[in-house]
Design a protein around this motif. Structure first.
Motif, PDB file in Angstrom:
ATOM      1  N   SER A 113     -75.146  71.124  67.751  1.00 34.16           N
ATOM      2  CA  SER A 113     -74.436  70.182  68.692  1.00 34.16           C
ATOM      3  C   SER A 113     -73.376  69.224  67.982  1.00 34.16           C
ATOM      4  CB  SER A 113     -75.409  69.381  69.276  1.00 34.16           C
ATOM      5  OG  SER A 113     -75.135  68.445  70.404  1.00 34.16           O
ATOM      6  N   GLU A 114     -73.798  68.542  66.811  1.00 32.80           N
ATOM      7  CA  GLU A 114     -72.985  67.730  66.284  1.00 32.80           C
ATOM      8  C   GLU A 114     -71.705  68.612  65.458  1.00 32.80           C
ATOM      9  OE1 GLU A 114     -74.991  65.876  63.226  1.00 32.80           O
ATOM     10  OE2 GLU A 114     -76.354  64.680  64.361  1.00 32.80           O
ATOM     11  N   GLN A 115     -71.859  69.667  65.083  1.00 34.33           N
ATOM     12  CA  GLN A 115     -70.935  70.495  64.297  1.00 34.33           C
ATOM     13  C   GLN A 115     -69.827  71.362  65.367  1.00 34.33           C
ATOM     14  OE1 GLN A 115     -69.966  69.884  61.160  1.00 34.33           O
ATOM     15  NE2 GLN A 115     -71.429  68.246  61.015  1.00 34.33           N
ATOM     16  N   PHE A 116     -70.298  71.652  66.388  1.00 33.67           N
ATOM     17  CA  PHE A 116     -69.695  72.733  67.309  1.00 33.67           C
ATOM     18  C   PHE A 116     -68.841  71.717  68.315  1.00 33.67           C
ATOM     19  CE2 PHE A 116     -71.499  76.179  65.478  1.00 33.67           C
ATOM     20  CZ  PHE A 116     -70.802  77.366  65.510  1.00 33.67           C
ATOM     21  N   SER A 117     -67.622  71.883  68.456  1.00 36.25           N
ATOM     22  CA  SER A 117     -66.693  71.155  69.343  1.00 36.25           C
ATOM     23  C   SER A 117     -66.784  72.107  70.803  1.00 36.25           C
ATOM     24  CB  SER A 117     -65.265  70.981  68.948  1.00 36.25           C
ATOM     25  OG  SER A 117     -64.683  72.093  68.797  1.00 36.25           O
ATOM     26  N   ALA A 151     -70.846  76.614  76.649  1.00 35.38           N
ATOM     27  CA  ALA A 151     -69.462  75.867  76.796  1.00 35.38           C
ATOM     28  C   ALA A 151     -69.290  75.878  78.016  1.00 35.38           C
ATOM     29  CB  ALA A 151     -68.540  76.665  75.690  1.00 35.38           C
ATOM     30  N   PRO A 152     -68.438  74.524  78.287  1.00 36.42           N
ATOM     31  CA  PRO A 152     -67.895  74.377  79.649  1.00 36.42           C
ATOM     32  C   PRO A 152     -66.595  74.978  79.795  1.00 36.42           C
ATOM     33  CG  PRO A 152     -67.716  72.434  78.340  1.00 36.42           C
ATOM     34  CD  PRO A 152     -68.429  73.260  77.373  1.00 36.42           C
ATOM     35  N   VAL A 153     -66.232  76.017  78.998  1.00 39.93           N
ATOM     36  CA  VAL A 153     -64.962  76.525  78.834  1.00 39.93           C
ATOM     37  C   VAL A 153     -65.138  78.113  78.680  1.00 39.93           C
ATOM     38  CG1 VAL A 153     -63.505  74.887  78.438  1.00 39.93           C
ATOM     39  CG2 VAL A 153     -64.476  76.375  76.827  1.00 39.93           C
ATOM     40  N   LYS A 154     -64.517  78.901  79.376  1.00 36.79           N
ATOM     41  CA  LYS A 154     -64.401  80.368  79.237  1.00 36.79           C
ATOM     42  C   LYS A 154     -63.774  80.723  77.621  1.00 36.79           C
ATOM     43  CE  LYS A 154     -64.130  81.860  83.960  1.00 36.79           C
ATOM     44  NZ  LYS A 154     -63.456  81.263  85.276  1.00 36.79           N
ATOM     45  N   ASN A 155     -64.294  81.991  77.323  1.00 37.26           N
ATOM     46  CA  ASN A 155     -63.776  82.274  76.035  1.00 37.26           C
ATOM     47  C   ASN A 155     -63.944  81.241  74.718  1.00 37.26           C
ATOM     48  OD1 ASN A 155     -62.778  84.868  77.104  1.00 37.26           O
ATOM     49  ND2 ASN A 155     -61.471  83.366  78.255  1.00 37.26           N
ATOM     50  N   ARG A 156     -65.083  80.581  74.833  1.00 30.97           N
ATOM     51  CA  ARG A 156     -65.113  79.630  73.689  1.00 30.97           C
ATOM     52  C   ARG A 156     -65.651  80.091  72.500  1.00 30.97           C
ATOM     53  NH1 ARG A 156     -66.180  77.978  69.803  1.00 30.97           N
ATOM     54  NH2 ARG A 156     -67.032  75.950  68.958  1.00 30.97           N
ATOM     55  N   PHE A 157     -66.359  81.283  72.375  1.00 30.90           N
ATOM     56  CA  PHE A 157     -67.165  81.743  71.264  1.00 30.90           C
ATOM     57  C   PHE A 157     -66.450  83.101  70.762  1.00 30.90           C
ATOM     58  CE2 PHE A 157     -70.336  79.713  73.560  1.00 30.90           C
ATOM     59  CZ  PHE A 157     -70.715  78.606  72.764  1.00 30.90           C
ATOM     60  N   THR A 158     -66.452  82.998  69.433  1.00 28.13           N
ATOM     61  CA  THR A 158     -65.657  84.342  68.887  1.00 28.13           C
ATOM     62  C   THR A 158     -66.391  85.181  67.836  1.00 28.13           C
ATOM     63  OG1 THR A 158     -65.327  82.702  66.921  1.00 28.13           O
ATOM     64  CG2 THR A 158     -63.545  82.682  68.726  1.00 28.13           C
ATOM     65  N   GLU A 159     -65.928  86.271  67.336  1.00 31.49           N
ATOM     66  CA  GLU A 159     -66.719  86.964  66.514  1.00 31.49           C
ATOM     67  C   GLU A 159     -67.158  86.292  65.187  1.00 31.49           C
ATOM     68  OE1 GLU A 159     -68.143  90.199  66.495  1.00 31.49           O
ATOM     69  OE2 GLU A 159     -67.891  89.660  68.624  1.00 31.49           O
ATOM     70  N   GLU A 160     -66.156  85.171  64.650  1.00 25.54           N
ATOM     71  CA  GLU A 160     -66.439  84.628  63.617  1.00 25.54           C
ATOM     72  C   GLU A 160     -67.631  83.490  64.129  1.00 25.54           C
ATOM     73  OE1 GLU A 160     -64.005  80.726  61.600  1.00 25.54           O
ATOM     74  OE2 GLU A 160     -62.929  82.617  61.565  1.00 25.54           O
ATOM     75  N   ASP A 161     -67.600  83.007  65.232  1.00 23.26           N
ATOM     76  CA  ASP A 161     -68.822  82.231  65.711  1.00 23.26           C
ATOM     77  C   ASP A 161     -70.300  82.876  65.475  1.00 23.26           C
ATOM     78  OD1 ASP A 161     -67.294  79.859  65.999  1.00 23.26           O
ATOM     79  OD2 ASP A 161     -66.974  80.486  68.143  1.00 23.26           O
ATOM     80  N   ARG A 162     -70.116  84.172  66.025  1.00 21.88           N
ATOM     81  CA  ARG A 162     -71.351  84.999  65.973  1.00 21.88           C
ATOM     82  C   ARG A 162     -71.725  85.063  64.642  1.00 21.88           C
ATOM     83  NH1 ARG A 162     -72.220  89.978  64.614  1.00 21.88           N
ATOM     84  NH2 ARG A 162     -70.009  90.612  64.602  1.00 21.88           N
ATOM     85  N   LEU A 163     -70.983  85.818  63.659  1.00 20.61           N
ATOM     86  CA  LEU A 163     -71.353  85.875  62.185  1.00 20.61           C
ATOM     87  C   LEU A 163     -71.965  84.597  61.432  1.00 20.61           C
ATOM     88  CD1 LEU A 163     -68.144  88.209  61.134  1.00 20.61           C
ATOM     89  CD2 LEU A 163     -70.663  88.878  61.484  1.00 20.61           C
ATOM     90  N   MET A 164     -71.423  83.589  61.896  1.00 19.99           N
ATOM     91  CA  MET A 164     -71.637  82.303  61.422  1.00 19.99           C
ATOM     92  C   MET A 164     -73.270  81.980  61.905  1.00 19.99           C
ATOM     93  SD  MET A 164     -72.374  78.827  61.379  1.00 19.99           S
ATOM     94  CE  MET A 164     -72.101  78.464  62.993  1.00 19.99           C
ATOM     95  N   LEU A 165     -73.252  82.225  63.174  1.00 15.68           N
ATOM     96  CA  LEU A 165     -74.621  81.980  63.934  1.00 15.68           C
ATOM     97  C   LEU A 165     -75.651  82.991  63.455  1.00 15.68           C
ATOM     98  CD1 LEU A 165     -73.300  80.525  67.222  1.00 15.68           C
ATOM     99  CD2 LEU A 165     -74.417  79.151  65.570  1.00 15.68           C
TER     100      LEU A 165
END
Length: 154
Positions: A35-39, A127-141
Motif C-alpha cells: 500500500s505504501e509503495q504502489f501509487s 485500483a480506482p483507474v482502468k489499466n493500472r496494472f502492467t506485466e511488469e507489476d505482475r512479475l514483481m508481485l
C-alpha cells in the motif's frame, strides 16, 4: 516502478518477515508495504484459503471494507486461485462474475499463493483507474509472493 525499487521492496519484505513466525503479522506488514509503495491503488491485501469451507476468506489488507468470503472460481480472486495463475484485469466491469466490493475499483491484479502444491490464498490489489496494472507489476508481485511464501510458516 523502477527495477531498483522492486528489488528494494522484496529486500524490505524479506527483512520485515525474516524473524517473525506469525502468518497474520507477516501478511499485515506485507499488505502495508504494498500500500505504501504502489501509487494509485485503493486496496492491497490477502484472501486466505479455507480448506474446510473450500473458499477464500478475507485476510490482512489495507483499504476499504471488503468482501469476506469468495468461492473458488468466483470473481477475479476465485478465478486466479482456481486456474493457479496471475490475472490482470484492465476493466473489472468487463470481467464475467466480477465481485464489486468497492465501487471505486476499476482494475485489479491477483496473484495466487501456492506452496508445495497447497493453496494458501491470493494477493489482491485494486485500483480506482482502468489499466493500472502492467506485466511488469505482475512479475514483481509474483516475485513478492515468492519471497513471502519462502518466509511464511504454514
Amino acid at each position: 516502478m523502477s527495477n531498483e525499487i522492486k528489488y528494494m521492496l522484496n529486500k524490505q519484505l524479506a527483512a520485515i518477515i525474516a524473524d517473525e513466525t506469525n502468518m497474520i503479522a507477516n501478511l499485515s506488514n506485507a499488505s502495508a508495504l504494498l500500500s505504501e509503495q504502489f501509487s494509485n491503488i485503493n486496496w492491497a491485501g490477502f484472501y486466505l484459503w479455507d480448506e474446510n469451507d473450500n473458499e477464500l476468506i478475507l485476510g490482512p489488507f489495507q483499504g476499504k471494507v471488503a468482501c469476506i468470503r469468495i468461492k473458488e472460481g468466483d470473481g477475479v480472486c476465485g478465478t486466479a486461485l482456481k486456474e493457479q495463475r496471475s490475472l490482470i484485469v484492465d476493466d473489472v466491469h468487463l470481467f464475467p462474475g466480477h465481485i464489486a466490493c468497492d465501487a471505486a475499483s476499476q482494475s485489479e491484479i491477483v496473484v495466487p499463493m501456492i506452496k508445495d502444491g497447497k493453496k494458501i490464498g491470493v494477493l489482491d490489489m485494486d485500483a480506482p483507474v482502468k489499466n493500472r496494472f502492467t506485466e511488469e507489476d505482475r512479475l514483481m508481485l509474483e516475485e513478492f509472493v515468492s519471497v513471502l511464501l519462502q518466509h511464511l510458516h504454514i
